[in-house]
Design a protein around this motif. Structure first.
Motif, mmCIF file in Angstrom:
data_model
loop_
_atom_site.group_PDB
_atom_site.id
_atom_site.type_symbol
_atom_site.label_atom_id
_atom_site.label_comp_id
_atom_site.label_asym_id
_atom_site.label_seq_id
_atom_site.Cartn_x
_atom_site.Cartn_y
_atom_site.Cartn_z
ATOM 1 N N VAL A 67 12.553 5.264 -7.716
ATOM 2 C CA VAL A 67 11.150 4.041 -7.482
ATOM 3 C C VAL A 67 11.058 3.709 -6.304
ATOM 4 O O VAL A 67 9.735 3.400 -5.719
ATOM 5 N N GLU A 68 12.041 3.271 -5.556
ATOM 6 C CA GLU A 68 12.016 2.660 -4.276
ATOM 7 C C GLU A 68 11.404 3.810 -3.004
ATOM 8 O O GLU A 68 10.702 3.290 -2.165
ATOM 9 N N ARG A 69 11.782 5.001 -3.222
ATOM 10 C CA ARG A 69 11.324 5.751 -2.501
ATOM 11 C C ARG A 69 9.984 6.271 -2.514
ATOM 12 O O ARG A 69 9.011 6.567 -1.809
ATOM 13 N N ASN A 70 9.604 6.235 -4.056
ATOM 14 C CA ASN A 70 8.197 6.499 -4.126
ATOM 15 C C ASN A 70 7.283 5.317 -3.885
ATOM 16 O O ASN A 70 6.003 5.709 -3.311
ATOM 17 N N ALA A 71 7.710 4.282 -3.767
ATOM 18 C CA ALA A 71 7.026 3.298 -3.341
ATOM 19 C C ALA A 71 6.811 3.315 -1.790
ATOM 20 O O ALA A 71 5.693 2.902 -1.349
ATOM 21 N N ALA A 72 7.727 3.589 -1.267
ATOM 22 C CA ALA A 72 7.734 4.078 0.214
ATOM 23 C C ALA A 72 6.438 5.218 0.635
ATOM 24 O O ALA A 72 5.644 5.127 1.562
ATOM 25 N N LEU A 73 6.648 6.096 -0.112
ATOM 26 C CA LEU A 73 5.479 7.077 0.107
ATOM 27 C C LEU A 73 4.267 6.754 -0.340
ATOM 28 O O LEU A 73 3.124 6.978 0.252
ATOM 29 N N ASP A 74 4.090 5.963 -1.308
ATOM 30 C CA ASP A 74 2.611 5.346 -1.345
ATOM 31 C C ASP A 74 2.165 4.710 -0.262
ATOM 32 O O ASP A 74 1.194 4.528 0.259
ATOM 33 N N ALA A 75 3.293 3.603 0.097
ATOM 34 C CA ALA A 75 2.833 3.078 1.394
ATOM 35 C C ALA A 75 2.517 3.878 2.569
ATOM 36 O O ALA A 75 1.406 3.755 3.691
ATOM 37 N N MET A 76 3.220 4.958 2.780
ATOM 38 C CA MET A 76 2.957 5.807 3.830
ATOM 39 C C MET A 76 1.712 6.650 3.652
ATOM 40 O O MET A 76 0.937 6.779 4.662
ATOM 41 N N ALA A 77 0.879 6.855 2.443
ATOM 42 C CA ALA A 77 0.044 7.515 2.297
ATOM 43 C C ALA A 77 -1.216 6.593 2.522
ATOM 44 O O ALA A 77 -2.283 6.799 3.097
ATOM 45 N N ARG A 78 -1.142 5.222 2.314
ATOM 46 C CA ARG A 78 -1.959 4.445 2.445
ATOM 47 C C ARG A 78 -2.231 3.954 3.808
ATOM 48 O O ARG A 78 -3.228 3.882 4.458
ATOM 49 N N ASP A 120 -8.778 16.050 11.349
ATOM 50 C CA ASP A 120 -9.993 15.166 10.979
ATOM 51 C C ASP A 120 -9.710 14.403 9.979
ATOM 52 O O ASP A 120 -8.823 14.249 9.361
ATOM 53 N N ALA A 121 -10.878 13.759 9.654
ATOM 54 C CA ALA A 121 -10.646 12.653 8.220
ATOM 55 C C ALA A 121 -10.015 13.483 7.054
ATOM 56 O O ALA A 121 -9.340 13.028 6.248
ATOM 57 N N SER A 122 -10.688 14.623 7.039
ATOM 58 C CA SER A 122 -10.556 15.438 5.756
ATOM 59 C C SER A 122 -8.833 15.939 5.606
ATOM 60 O O SER A 122 -8.249 15.922 4.632
ATOM 61 N N ARG A 123 -8.580 16.291 6.755
ATOM 62 C CA ARG A 123 -6.838 16.843 6.969
ATOM 63 C C ARG A 123 -6.127 15.662 6.918
ATOM 64 O O ARG A 123 -5.112 15.618 6.439
ATOM 65 N N ILE A 124 -6.447 14.583 7.389
ATOM 66 C CA ILE A 124 -5.729 13.215 7.278
ATOM 67 C C ILE A 124 -5.639 12.858 5.804
ATOM 68 O O ILE A 124 -4.496 12.544 5.059
ATOM 69 N N GLU A 125 -6.657 13.083 5.090
ATOM 70 C CA GLU A 125 -6.905 12.815 3.689
ATOM 71 C C GLU A 125 -6.129 13.533 2.887
ATOM 72 O O GLU A 125 -5.041 13.241 2.035
ATOM 73 N N ALA A 126 -5.818 14.831 3.237
ATOM 74 C CA ALA A 126 -4.983 15.782 2.670
ATOM 75 C C ALA A 126 -3.330 15.664 3.081
ATOM 76 O O ALA A 126 -2.635 15.898 2.147
ATOM 77 N N MET A 127 -3.256 15.216 4.207
ATOM 78 C CA MET A 127 -1.893 14.775 4.262
ATOM 79 C C MET A 127 -1.450 13.605 3.420
ATOM 80 O O MET A 127 -0.362 13.493 2.989
ATOM 81 N N ALA A 128 -2.306 12.467 3.255
ATOM 82 C CA ALA A 128 -1.955 11.360 2.426
ATOM 83 C C ALA A 128 -1.762 11.812 1.167
ATOM 84 O O ALA A 128 -1.047 11.374 0.427
ATOM 85 N N ALA A 129 -2.672 12.718 0.570
ATOM 86 C CA ALA A 129 -2.787 13.081 -0.773
ATOM 87 C C ALA A 129 -1.427 13.881 -1.291
ATOM 88 O O ALA A 129 -0.903 13.975 -2.198
ATOM 89 N N ALA A 130 -1.007 14.857 -0.089
ATOM 90 C CA ALA A 130 0.058 15.651 -0.245
ATOM 91 C C ALA A 130 1.472 14.536 -0.289
ATOM 92 O O ALA A 130 2.434 14.740 -1.143
ATOM 93 N N LEU A 131 1.707 13.408 0.376
ATOM 94 C CA LEU A 131 2.584 12.303 0.113
ATOM 95 C C LEU A 131 2.292 11.809 -1.413
ATOM 96 O O LEU A 131 3.243 11.449 -2.155
#
Length: 435
Positions: free
Chosen positions: A31-42, A78-89
């Protein structure tokens, strides 16, 4: 102290800090590690403008250095590739926690209860070239698996890698992860890679991701255990039973979807019995994509006839005679080698001689031929009637991958969470002592 000594000390200090973080990470909950991934994506989304700006500076420097188009494609964000990085997290968040899984349990004759439980590796060193998205992929996978990471990106992407690592690190510690859980080696001195590879006992595993030269250097010189990610000299073999429209679509996708990726097809093999019927249409389609053909004698004749046919003089077909070197070349460019073969056995023999054990495909309606191909080809991924472009951790349902391994021990093919875990035996007794 010399500059070389200071650099070595800096790399060692970074790795030691990561090792301290790894000990704390190992005790965090899913749960803690998933919260970190969520923060990283944001955080990636919130800092998109800054990341793109730093990447544009890297791109400008790379263009001035006459960097190839394939490397520029890998470098560009670009913005779309960064969005893909966030979505992967975020995709990683939805995957089961890889830690604490009981892989095996039994009661010993002594009455002791034995469990084998999955645990992190510790400190993961990543060495990679001009792909700044790897910074986010590696950091995310390491956080999910409770590992600290030390990231050594290539000089072409130095600015991009640095800002992404800082953004992700700040987000992770803001969400409760230990400081130094994500560290980047920011010097562009190539000797820093060798210093990282020498840290046996501090760094637990090294994963190189890049060209053949980088991977070979790490395998030959690292004192740290290496998970070898391989180059992709991938093949599509068109059997005489193939549906021609399907085969054409698969070859075009495998070759032209993206040129600078390791799962792109670099050699086309086609049965001699159908070559003169199948190749003209395919060559015309490849010409529309401006792909240069490196042809063996028979396929070269097909290209000549197509070029010289009435109405075809301006078809734009580009072709040259293939050399032996072409069969072993990973072009990472709009180029493909073409060879006619006498059936599935010759295709298998050619692939096993020149391939890099990455991804291989057969297009066939003959089930026997397909079964012989999948049994005989030595590769991490073998396809029947599908493009090699699918060799990807996300496509395999693994979330963000850390690489594609062409070795056979520990990890093979796209690897992510499981490959970054080990296990320990946990034994619970009730006072037993051994005679």
């Amino acid at each position: 102290m010399t500059d070389q000594m200071r650099m070595a000390e800096s790399v060692r200090d970074i790795a030691l800090a990561a090792k301290a973080a790894a000990q704390k990470l190992a005790t965090t909950s899913g749960v803690e590690r998933n919260a970190a991934l969520d923060a990283m994506a944001r955080a990636l989304r919130e800092h998109t403008g800054e990341i793109v700006a730093e990447n544009e500076a890297d791109m400008d420097a790379a263009r001035r250095a006459n960097t190839s188009e394939s490397l520029l494609d890998r470098l560009m964000l670009d913005a779309s590739r960064i969005e893909a990085m966030a979505a992967a997290l975020e995709d990683l968040m939805r995957l089961p926690d890889p830690l604490g899984a009981v892989q095996m349990q039994r009661e010993l004759e002594s009455g002791i209860d034995l469990k084998r439980v999955s645990v992190p590796l510790g400190v993961v060193g990543m060495v990679y070239e001009a792909r700044p998205n790897v910074t986010a992929d590696a950091a995310g996978i390491c956080i999910k698996t409770g590992n600290a990471c030390v990231l050594r990106g290539g000089s072409l992407a130095a600015r991009s890698n640095a800002i992404i690592a800082h953004v992700l690190h700040d987000a992770a510690i803001g969400a409760g992860m230990p400081a130094n859980c994500i560290r980047a080696i920011e010097t562009t001195d190539r000797a820093a890679t060798d210093e990282l590879m020498a840290l046996h006992g501090i760094v637990d595993v090294l994963i190189p991701r890049g060209g053949a030269g980088l991977i070979r250097h790490c395998v030959e010189h690292s004192k740290v255990p290496v998970i070898e990610t391989g180059t992709g000299n991938c093949h599509v073999y068109v059997h005489e039973s193939a549906d021609s429209a399907m085969a054409r679509a698969i070859v075009l996708n495998a070759k032209c979807r993206r040129y600078g990726v390791c799962n792109a097809a670099e050699t086309l093999l086609v049965d001699r019995s159908i070559a003169h019927d199948f190749l003209p249409g395919l060559f015309t389609a490849l010409a529309n994509e401006n792909v240069l053909l490196h042809c063996d004698r028979e396929s070269y004749d097909c290209a000549v006839q197509l070029r010289d046919a009435d109405g075809r003089a301006d078809a734009g077909i580009r072709f040259v005679e293939a050399t032996d070197d072409d069969w072993a070349t990973e072009y990472l460019a709009p180029e493909i080698a073409v060879k006619c073969v006498e059936g599935v056995d010759e295709a298998i023999e050619h692939i096993n001689r020149y391939g890099t054990m990455h991804s291989e495909a057969i297009v066939a309606t003959d089930e026997n031929a397909a079964n012989r191909f999948t049994a005989g080809v030595d590769a991490a991924a073998v396809y029947v009637n599908a493009s090699t472009a699918f060799t990807d951790g996300g496509e395999f349902g693994m979330g963000a991958e850390i690489g594609i391994s062409t070795q056979k021990l520990h990890a093979r093919g796209p690897f992510a969470l499981e490959a970054l875990t080990s296990y320990k035996y946990v034994l619970n007794g009730s006072g037993q002592v051994r005679a």
